[in-house]
Design an enzyme around this catalytic site. Structure first.
Site, PDB file in Angstrom:
ATOM      1  CD  GLU A   6      -3.298  -0.222   0.047  1.00 55.94           C
ATOM      2  OE1 GLU A   6      -2.785   0.684   0.078  1.00 55.94           O
ATOM      3  OE2 GLU A   6      -3.764  -1.648  -0.357  1.00 55.94           O
TER       4      GLU A   6
ATOM      5  CD  GLU B 263      -2.766   4.253  -0.132  1.00 55.66           C
ATOM      6  OE1 GLU B 263      -3.743   3.963   0.256  1.00 55.66           O
ATOM      7  OE2 GLU B 263      -2.673   4.887   0.884  1.00 55.66           O
TER       8      GLU B 263
ATOM      9  N   PRO C  13     -16.797   4.000   7.554  1.00 53.09           N
ATOM     10  CG  PRO C  13     -16.632   6.685   7.542  1.00 53.09           C
ATOM     11  CD  PRO C  13     -15.806   5.297   7.174  1.00 53.09           C
TER      12      PRO C  13
ATOM     13  CD  GLU D 170      -3.060  17.504  -2.049  1.00 49.83           C
ATOM     14  OE1 GLU D 170      -1.500  18.002  -1.644  1.00 49.83           O
ATOM     15  OE2 GLU D 170      -3.849  18.207  -2.150  1.00 49.83           O
TER      16      GLU D 170
END
Ligand SMILES: [Zn+2]
Length: 189
Positions: free
Chosen positions: A97, A101, A120, A147
């Site tokens: 990850e 990212e 959520p 970002e």
């Protein structure tokens, strides 16, 4: 967090029909809990939190954060992290990850925190956080990050997406003030 703080599995998480034999699901007492179960073939649906992994990565006292490209919490910030694939170890997830990212290759130098959280609207998660050290690559946001950058603890961008990540960042701030570095799990009393 205490039992009951998280919502019970919402209907959308519960099988309506048995995925093995297509019979309408009922409920059955299993291991002390009432669980969705198939009255025909006996399949029991175990509803578990989803495991995820992430990192705490510092560069000159600043912590690496990413801005989320997608819902939920689109436009909000988090530590680099993501869900474990079926065949991954948590450490593998954390490194993958991070690379996806942030463009950075890292090695993991210790376990930092294990946190319960809620994605959520209603998905409980368990996130394993590691302390990481850069070994290669170059900083470039990718995948589901819009970002990526390094930020001083007292000047974090906001809002931060998840309570679990806020708790980790609060602990990191305390560690940096008291020890000048993050204390990994085996160093904690
Ligand atoms: Zn069935």
């Amino acid at each position: 967090m205490e039992p009951g703080d998280l919502p019970l599995p919402a209907d959308r998480h519960v099988f309506r029909y048995c995925p093995q034999c297509r019979t309408e699901m009922g409920r059955r007492l299993d291991g002390g809990s009432e669980r969705p179960a198939c009255p025909a073939c006996g399949l029991v649906q175990y509803l578990n939190p989803a495991p995820a992994a992430g990192i705490v990565l510092l560069r000159e006292g600043r912590v690496c954060l990413v801005k989320r490209r997608f819902e939920p919490k689109r436009g909000q910030w988090s530590l680099p992290s993501g869900f474990m694939e079926w065949d991954e170890a948590p450490a593998t997830t954390a490194r993958r990850e991070t690379l996806e990212e942030t463009g950075l290759e890292v090695e993991l130098t210790g376990l930092y925190a294990v946190e319960q959280g809620l994605l959520p609207p209603d998905t409980p998660v368990v996130v394993v956080f590691y302390v990481a050290r850069e070994t290669g690559g170059s900083l470039e946001a990718g995948d589901d990050a819009e970002e990526a950058g390094f930020y001083a603890l007292d000047e974090l961008p906001g809002p931060l997406a998840f309570a679990a990540h806020r708790r980790v960042l609060a602990r990191l701030g305390e560690d940096l003030r008291a020890h000048g570095r993050p204390l990994v799990a085996r160093e904690r009393p």
